[in-house]
Design a protein around this motif. Structure first.
Motif, short mmCIF file in Angstrom:
data_model
loop_
_atom_site.label_atom_id
_atom_site.label_comp_id
_atom_site.label_asym_id
_atom_site.label_seq_id
_atom_site.Cartn_x
_atom_site.Cartn_y
_atom_site.Cartn_z
N ARG A 13 0.78 -1.22 -0.12
CA ARG A 13 -0.02 0.05 -0.12
C ARG A 13 0.82 1.27 -0.03
N VAL A 14 2.23 1.17 -0.45
CA VAL A 14 2.99 2.33 -0.44
C VAL A 14 3.46 2.27 -2.10
N LEU A 15 3.55 3.35 -2.50
CA LEU A 15 3.75 3.73 -4.05
C LEU A 15 4.80 4.74 -3.91
N ASP A 16 5.88 4.37 -4.48
CA ASP A 16 7.11 5.31 -4.87
C ASP A 16 6.70 6.45 -5.88
N VAL A 17 6.74 7.72 -5.46
CA VAL A 17 6.54 8.91 -6.48
C VAL A 17 7.02 8.70 -7.68
N ASP A 18 8.35 8.15 -7.76
CA ASP A 18 9.14 7.94 -8.95
C ASP A 18 8.61 6.92 -9.79
N ALA A 19 8.12 6.01 -9.11
CA ALA A 19 7.36 4.98 -10.06
C ALA A 19 6.20 5.42 -10.75
N LEU A 20 5.37 6.13 -10.16
CA LEU A 20 4.39 6.83 -10.51
C LEU A 20 4.44 7.93 -11.58
N ALA A 21 5.69 8.60 -11.61
CA ALA A 21 6.07 9.64 -12.59
C ALA A 21 6.55 8.74 -13.87
N GLY A 54 3.15 14.37 -7.29
CA GLY A 54 2.42 13.10 -7.15
C GLY A 54 0.81 13.05 -6.69
N VAL A 55 0.90 13.76 -5.58
CA VAL A 55 -0.36 14.15 -5.03
C VAL A 55 -1.55 14.62 -5.99
N GLU A 56 -0.91 15.89 -6.47
CA GLU A 56 -1.99 16.57 -7.66
C GLU A 56 -2.25 15.68 -8.48
N TYR A 57 -1.45 14.73 -9.15
CA TYR A 57 -1.83 14.12 -10.23
C TYR A 57 -2.64 12.98 -9.86
N LEU A 58 -2.62 12.22 -8.73
CA LEU A 58 -3.57 11.51 -8.40
C LEU A 58 -4.81 12.18 -8.31
N GLY A 59 -4.70 13.09 -7.84
CA GLY A 59 -6.14 13.98 -7.37
C GLY A 59 -7.11 13.91 -8.80
N GLN A 60 -6.47 13.95 -9.75
CA GLN A 60 -7.39 13.79 -11.15
C GLN A 60 -8.14 12.71 -11.30
N LEU A 77 9.37 10.91 2.98
CA LEU A 77 8.38 11.69 3.35
C LEU A 77 7.12 11.00 2.41
N TYR A 78 6.06 10.96 3.41
CA TYR A 78 4.73 10.23 2.93
C TYR A 78 3.70 11.15 2.87
N ALA A 79 2.82 10.90 1.78
CA ALA A 79 1.56 11.42 1.64
C ALA A 79 0.41 10.63 1.91
N PHE A 80 -0.41 10.46 2.53
CA PHE A 80 -1.46 9.52 2.78
C PHE A 80 -2.87 10.13 1.69
N LEU A 81 -3.35 9.37 1.09
CA LEU A 81 -4.56 9.56 0.35
C LEU A 81 -5.70 8.52 0.45
N HIS A 82 -6.62 9.05 0.16
CA HIS A 82 -8.04 8.09 0.36
C HIS A 82 -8.63 8.55 -0.95
N ARG A 83 -9.28 7.47 -1.62
CA ARG A 83 -9.83 7.44 -3.10
C ARG A 83 -11.42 7.64 -2.61
N ARG A 84 -12.07 8.48 -3.26
CA ARG A 84 -13.42 8.85 -3.01
C ARG A 84 -14.22 7.92 -3.50
#
Length: 84
Positions: A13-21, A54-60, A77-84
Motif C-alpha cells: 500500500r506504499v507507492l514510490d512517487v518516482d514509479a508513478l512519474a 504526485g498528489v496533484e496528479y492522483l487528484g485527477q 516523506l509520505y503523503a496519505f491519500l484516500h480514494r473517493r
C-alpha cells in the motif's frame, strides 16, 4: 524497470512517487481506498515538490490528500491519500 502490479502494490500500500512519474503502475484495479505515496528526498531538494506533484496528479483520478508526514529514521516523506 518492470511495471508495478496492483496486486504487488496492494501488499504494501506504499507507492514510490518516482514509479508513478515513470508510469510504472496502473491504479485502476488497485483494490483499496487508501494509499501512501512515498518519496526519498534527493540531494538537490527536499522532495516535497515531487511528492505534491504526485498528489496533484492522483487528484485527477479521485484521490484526496489526507495527511503528509516525514519519517526522520529513513528520511522518507509520505503523503496519505484516500480514494473517493
Amino acid at each position: 524497470m518492470a511495471p508495478l502490479t496492483p496486486q504487488k502494490l496492494a501488499q504494501t500500500r506504499v507507492l514510490d512517487v518516482d514509479a508513478l512519474a515513470r508510469n510504472e503502475v496502473d491504479l485502476r484495479t488497485y483494490p483499496h481506498r487508501n494509499l501512501a505515496l512515498m518519496v526519498q528526498p534527493g540531494l538537490t531538494g527536499s522532495g516535497v515538490t515531487r511528492l505534491l506533484e504526485g498528489v496533484e496528479y492522483l487528484g485527477q483520478f479521485g484521490w484526496e490528500l489526507v495527511n503528509v508526514t516525514g519519517v526522520s529514521r529513513n528520511h522518507f516523506l509520505y503523503a496519505f491519500l484516500h480514494r473517493r
